[in-house]
Scaffold this motif. Structure first.
Motif: not given
Length: 120
Positions: A28-34, A71-76, A109-120
């Motif tokens: 997961m590639i997580l990107e957060l705008k604050v 950040t990049t999170v690797k999981m199984n 791989t999945v990329r997830y873009e978000a804005q803090y405290n605002r649901p999609k």
């Protein structure tokens, strides 16, 4: 009688191994705008699948070029989705609201873009 017992053991064995769910490596590639938060000391993510958990922050780092935390999170996991929430300065977002749900696609791989405290 012994044949019935052996048959029963075989059936139980097959039922047991068929319940094991196949797991996959996921990234997961997580990107957060604050926005609108001053004096940011820490930004992290918490979630339901290892290496994430709901008790400690997995850190995000500021990309100064984009002014976005990443950040990049690797999981199984064998699950088709995971749940997360972002944390800024120790404050968990979306208080009393549902978690963010990230659905995995057929790629690893999945990329997830978000804005803090605002649901999609």
């Amino acid at each position: 009688m012994k044949a019935k017992f052996n048959c029963l053991v075989c059936i139980l064995f097959l039922v047991n191994i068929s319940c094991v769910q196949k797991s996959y490596d996921r990234i997961m590639i997580l990107e957060l705008k604050v926005d609108n938060i001053k004096n940011i000391r820490s930004v992290g993510v918490r979630g339901s699948d290892k290496p994430l958990n709901w008790n400690t922050d997995y850190p995000l780092k500021l990309d100064h070029k984009d002014n976005i935390y990443k950040t990049t999170v690797k999981m199984n996991t064998g699950y088709l989705f995971t749940e997360i929430k972002f944390v800024v300065n120790g404050e968990i977002e979306l208080e009393n609201r549902g978690n963010r749900k990230i659905t995995f696609n057929t790629k690893d791989t999945v990329r997830y873009e978000a804005q803090y405290n605002r649901p999609k």
